[in-house]
Design a protein around this motif. Structure first.
Motif, mmCIF file in Angstrom:
data_model
loop_
_atom_site.group_PDB
_atom_site.id
_atom_site.type_symbol
_atom_site.label_atom_id
_atom_site.label_comp_id
_atom_site.label_asym_id
_atom_site.label_seq_id
_atom_site.Cartn_x
_atom_site.Cartn_y
_atom_site.Cartn_z
ATOM 1 N N LYS A 29 0.873 -1.176 0.000
ATOM 2 C CA LYS A 29 0.000 0.000 0.000
ATOM 3 C C LYS A 29 0.905 1.220 0.000
ATOM 4 N N VAL A 30 0.674 2.136 -0.936
ATOM 5 C CA VAL A 30 1.548 3.297 -1.083
ATOM 6 C C VAL A 30 0.725 4.575 -1.066
ATOM 7 N N ARG A 31 1.162 5.525 -0.251
ATOM 8 C CA ARG A 31 0.606 6.876 -0.279
ATOM 9 C C ARG A 31 1.672 7.787 -0.874
ATOM 10 N N GLY A 32 1.269 8.809 -1.615
ATOM 11 C CA GLY A 32 2.234 9.734 -2.202
ATOM 12 C C GLY A 32 2.874 9.214 -3.464
ATOM 13 N N LYS A 33 2.125 8.437 -4.256
ATOM 14 C CA LYS A 33 2.680 7.825 -5.471
ATOM 15 C C LYS A 33 3.280 8.848 -6.431
ATOM 16 N N LYS A 34 2.797 10.072 -6.386
ATOM 17 C CA LYS A 34 3.315 11.080 -7.313
ATOM 18 C C LYS A 34 4.788 11.401 -7.046
ATOM 19 N N LEU A 62 11.579 12.999 -3.690
ATOM 20 C CA LEU A 62 11.777 14.192 -2.862
ATOM 21 C C LEU A 62 12.988 14.079 -1.939
ATOM 22 N N CYS A 63 13.087 12.941 -1.253
ATOM 23 C CA CYS A 63 14.170 12.803 -0.267
ATOM 24 C C CYS A 63 15.236 11.786 -0.666
ATOM 25 N N GLY A 64 14.966 10.964 -1.672
ATOM 26 C CA GLY A 64 15.936 9.978 -2.133
ATOM 27 C C GLY A 64 15.920 8.666 -1.363
ATOM 28 N N SER A 65 15.012 8.501 -0.408
ATOM 29 C CA SER A 65 14.965 7.262 0.377
ATOM 30 C C SER A 65 14.650 6.057 -0.490
ATOM 31 N N ALA A 66 15.425 4.999 -0.302
ATOM 32 C CA ALA A 66 15.141 3.729 -0.975
ATOM 33 C C ALA A 66 13.903 3.123 -0.335
ATOM 34 N N LEU A 67 12.946 2.678 -1.155
ATOM 35 C CA LEU A 67 11.688 2.181 -0.625
ATOM 36 C C LEU A 67 11.510 0.677 -0.820
ATOM 37 N N TRP A 68 11.518 0.224 -2.072
ATOM 38 C CA TRP A 68 11.389 -1.209 -2.317
ATOM 39 C C TRP A 68 11.899 -1.548 -3.706
ATOM 40 N N LEU A 69 12.127 -2.849 -3.890
ATOM 41 C CA LEU A 69 12.506 -3.384 -5.190
ATOM 42 C C LEU A 69 11.395 -4.313 -5.645
ATOM 43 N N TRP A 70 11.044 -4.202 -6.926
ATOM 44 C CA TRP A 70 10.107 -5.122 -7.544
ATOM 45 C C TRP A 70 10.741 -5.604 -8.832
ATOM 46 N N ASP A 71 10.609 -6.895 -9.120
ATOM 47 C CA ASP A 71 11.247 -7.474 -10.298
ATOM 48 C C ASP A 71 10.200 -8.252 -11.095
ATOM 49 N N PRO A 72 10.040 -7.947 -12.391
ATOM 50 C CA PRO A 72 9.029 -8.648 -13.195
ATOM 51 C C PRO A 72 9.295 -10.144 -13.338
#
Length: 140
Positions: A29-34, A62-72
């Motif tokens: 769940k993600v808020r701030g997708k933009k 905005l801040c450069g924080s690493a959030l997650w990795l997704w791989d197809p």
């Protein structure tokens, strides 16, 4: 898993590694997708042509924080960085120190009880690691 590869180290690892978890991609769940941005690392190996990784490393523009990795290649999984999770996380019973063949010389790799060292990647999958420790909560 502490990943010591150069990509994780350069894109997310203040301590020389990224701390990666595994989760069911449908639960994200993600808020701030933009404010999301995606980086595709360039894979460079001696004697091979450079290639662009299909893995999407999501970060905050905005801040450069690493959030997650997704791989197809594994669309059912998402790998959030522990540092991006705002709720308390339990201390793991064991930490896999992965990709030690690529560790930076200045990194002090944790050793001893509770740390498994792998020169490349562990043979055990994330799901199997969780099953072995009685922590698997996915579908079997």
């Amino acid at each position: 898993m502490h990943c010591h590869c150069s990509i994780c180290r350069k894109t997310a690892g203040g301590g020389g590694y990224a701390i990666n978890l595994g989760a069911d991609a449908t639960t994200l769940k993600v808020r701030g997708k933009k404010h999301l941005a995606i980086y595709h690392a360039v894979m460079r190996e001696p004697g091979k042509r450079a290639t662009r990784s299909p893995a999407e490393r999501h970060f905050c523009s905005l801040c450069g924080s690493a959030l997650w990795l997704w791989d197809p290649r594994w669309p059912e999984l998402v790998h959030p960085h522990a540092s991006a999770i705002d709720t308390p996380l339990p201390r793991p019973p064991e930490v896999v120190e992965a990709a030690l063949a690529y560790v930076a010389p200045w990194v002090d790799v944790p050793d001893g009880a509770g740390h498994v060292h792998c020169q490349k990647w562990p043979d055990e999958s994330l799901a199997d690691w969780h099953r072995r420790h009685g922590l698997f909560s996915g579908k079997d």
